[in-house]
Design a protein around this motif. Structure first.
Motif, PDB file in Angstrom:
ATOM      1  N   PRO A   1      39.027  44.438  36.049  1.00  0.00           N
ATOM      2  CA  PRO A   1      40.276  43.683  35.919  1.00  0.00           C
ATOM      3  C   PRO A   1      40.111  42.548  34.912  1.00  0.00           C
ATOM      4  O   PRO A   1      38.999  42.092  34.659  1.00  0.00           O
ATOM      5  CB  PRO A   1      40.479  43.118  37.327  1.00  0.00           C
ATOM      6  CG  PRO A   1      39.101  42.965  37.851  1.00  0.00           C
ATOM      7  CD  PRO A   1      38.310  44.112  37.276  1.00  0.00           C
TER       8      PRO A   1
ATOM      9  N   GLU B   1      45.663  40.224  33.934  1.00  0.00           N
ATOM     10  CA  GLU B   1      46.211  41.126  34.949  1.00  0.00           C
ATOM     11  C   GLU B   1      46.337  40.426  36.296  1.00  0.00           C
ATOM     12  O   GLU B   1      47.348  40.577  36.986  1.00  0.00           O
ATOM     13  CB  GLU B   1      45.323  42.373  35.078  1.00  0.00           C
ATOM     14  CG  GLU B   1      45.395  43.291  33.885  1.00  0.00           C
ATOM     15  CD  GLU B   1      44.384  44.420  33.944  1.00  0.00           C
ATOM     16  OE1 GLU B   1      44.662  45.473  33.351  1.00  0.00           O
ATOM     17  OE2 GLU B   1      43.321  44.257  34.568  1.00  0.00           O
TER      18      GLU B   1
ATOM     19  N   ASP C   1      49.311  38.112  36.050  1.00  0.00           N
ATOM     20  CA  ASP C   1      50.586  38.826  36.097  1.00  0.00           C
ATOM     21  C   ASP C   1      50.952  39.247  37.513  1.00  0.00           C
ATOM     22  O   ASP C   1      52.090  39.099  37.947  1.00  0.00           O
ATOM     23  CB  ASP C   1      50.535  40.056  35.188  1.00  0.00           C
ATOM     24  CG  ASP C   1      50.431  39.693  33.707  1.00  0.00           C
ATOM     25  OD1 ASP C   1      50.708  38.526  33.362  1.00  0.00           O
ATOM     26  OD2 ASP C   1      50.059  40.583  32.920  1.00  0.00           O
TER      27      ASP C   1
ATOM     28  N   CYS D   1      45.473  41.446  44.806  1.00  0.00           N
ATOM     29  CA  CYS D   1      45.274  41.686  43.369  1.00  0.00           C
ATOM     30  C   CYS D   1      44.698  43.074  43.126  1.00  0.00           C
ATOM     31  O   CYS D   1      45.160  43.799  42.238  1.00  0.00           O
ATOM     32  CB  CYS D   1      44.343  40.636  42.776  1.00  0.00           C
ATOM     33  SG  CYS D   1      45.063  39.013  42.635  1.00  0.00           S
TER      34      CYS D   1
ATOM     35  N   ILE E   1      46.952  45.618  40.788  1.00  0.00           N
ATOM     36  CA  ILE E   1      46.572  45.769  39.374  1.00  0.00           C
ATOM     37  C   ILE E   1      46.667  47.223  38.906  1.00  0.00           C
ATOM     38  O   ILE E   1      47.184  47.481  37.825  1.00  0.00           O
ATOM     39  CB  ILE E   1      45.180  45.158  39.105  1.00  0.00           C
ATOM     40  CG1 ILE E   1      45.289  43.633  39.127  1.00  0.00           C
ATOM     41  CG2 ILE E   1      44.599  45.629  37.783  1.00  0.00           C
ATOM     42  CD1 ILE E   1      43.984  42.897  39.020  1.00  0.00           C
TER      43      ILE E   1
ATOM     44  N   LEU F   1      50.159  48.169  37.614  1.00  0.00           N
ATOM     45  CA  LEU F   1      50.731  47.526  36.431  1.00  0.00           C
ATOM     46  C   LEU F   1      51.043  48.559  35.355  1.00  0.00           C
ATOM     47  O   LEU F   1      50.327  49.552  35.211  1.00  0.00           O
ATOM     48  CB  LEU F   1      49.755  46.490  35.859  1.00  0.00           C
ATOM     49  CG  LEU F   1      49.594  45.187  36.623  1.00  0.00           C
ATOM     50  CD1 LEU F   1      48.468  44.373  36.013  1.00  0.00           C
ATOM     51  CD2 LEU F   1      50.880  44.394  36.606  1.00  0.00           C
TER      52      LEU F   1
ATOM     53  N   THR G   1      50.661  48.265  32.186  1.00  0.00           N
ATOM     54  CA  THR G   1      49.574  48.338  31.207  1.00  0.00           C
ATOM     55  C   THR G   1      48.455  49.257  31.687  1.00  0.00           C
ATOM     56  O   THR G   1      47.835  49.948  30.888  1.00  0.00           O
ATOM     57  CB  THR G   1      48.989  46.945  30.932  1.00  0.00           C
ATOM     58  OG1 THR G   1      48.613  46.342  32.172  1.00  0.00           O
ATOM     59  CG2 THR G   1      50.001  46.062  30.239  1.00  0.00           C
ATOM     60  N   ARG G   2      48.214  49.276  32.989  1.00  0.00           N
ATOM     61  CA  ARG G   2      47.167  50.161  33.544  1.00  0.00           C
ATOM     62  C   ARG G   2      47.598  51.612  33.531  1.00  0.00           C
ATOM     63  O   ARG G   2      46.809  52.488  33.223  1.00  0.00           O
ATOM     64  CB  ARG G   2      46.844  49.755  34.997  1.00  0.00           C
ATOM     65  CG  ARG G   2      45.970  48.552  35.127  1.00  0.00           C
ATOM     66  CD  ARG G   2      44.547  48.924  34.774  1.00  0.00           C
ATOM     67  NE  ARG G   2      43.700  47.751  34.743  1.00  0.00           N
ATOM     68  CZ  ARG G   2      42.510  47.688  35.299  1.00  0.00           C
ATOM     69  NH1 ARG G   2      42.011  48.708  35.941  1.00  0.00           N
ATOM     70  NH2 ARG G   2      41.792  46.597  35.186  1.00  0.00           N
TER      71      ARG G   2
END
Length: 155
Positions: free
Chosen positions: A57, A61, A64, A120, A124, A127, A129-130
């Protein structure tokens, strides 16, 4: 020579000179990305079970995810002492407000620092982006493996 009480009286005005907001920000809990990194061992700094942790991570992230959850978050450009890699991607510390000045919890979701870390780690991977990186990374890693195999065949 001055007594301890006299020394403390000299220090006290300095503490009172700080703003209450600054003093209270020091009470925020600290979360380093290593705390929720599944690639780390307990000795390297992971603080939650590996099966609940997330792979590599970043500080952004974590920020966010916690901002979306409504937590009061600060990001600092600090380095975790157990992090051996000094790369920019591994830098950063997230400070999260768990309790208000009167001692009450800011959010029922986060009663402890462990709750914040587990939240978290759960959020994460969800997300955008992930999920976008996941599809692109698979194809590039397969191509990389193919080139490695061809080198082995040449030998």
């Amino acid at each position: 020579s001055p007594t301890c009480e006299q020394k403390n009286k000299r220090r006290q005005p300095y503490v009172l000179a700080k703003t209450s907001q600054h003093v209270y920000e020091n009470r925020f809990i600290c979360i380093y990305p290593s705390y929720v990194n599944s690639k780390k061992t307990l000795a390297e700094g992971r603080r939650i079970p590996a099966e609940k942790a997330v792979e590599n991570p970043t500080c952004a992230e974590i920020r966010d995810v916690l901002t979306a959850a409504g937590a009061n978050v600060l990001v600092e450009n600090k380095m975790y002492s157990r992090e051996w890699n000094r790369d920019v991607t591994f830098r950063g510390r997230v400070r999260v407000q768990l309790k208000q000045e009167d001692g009450t919890l800011c959010s029922d979701k986060f009663a402890s620092r462990k709750d914040v870390m587990i939240y978290c780690a759960e959020m994460i991977p969800k997300l955008k982006t992930r999920t976008q990186k996941g599809t692109g990374a698979d194809s590039s890693s397969q191509q990389g493996e193919g080139s490695k195999k061809s080198k082995k065949k040449r030998k």
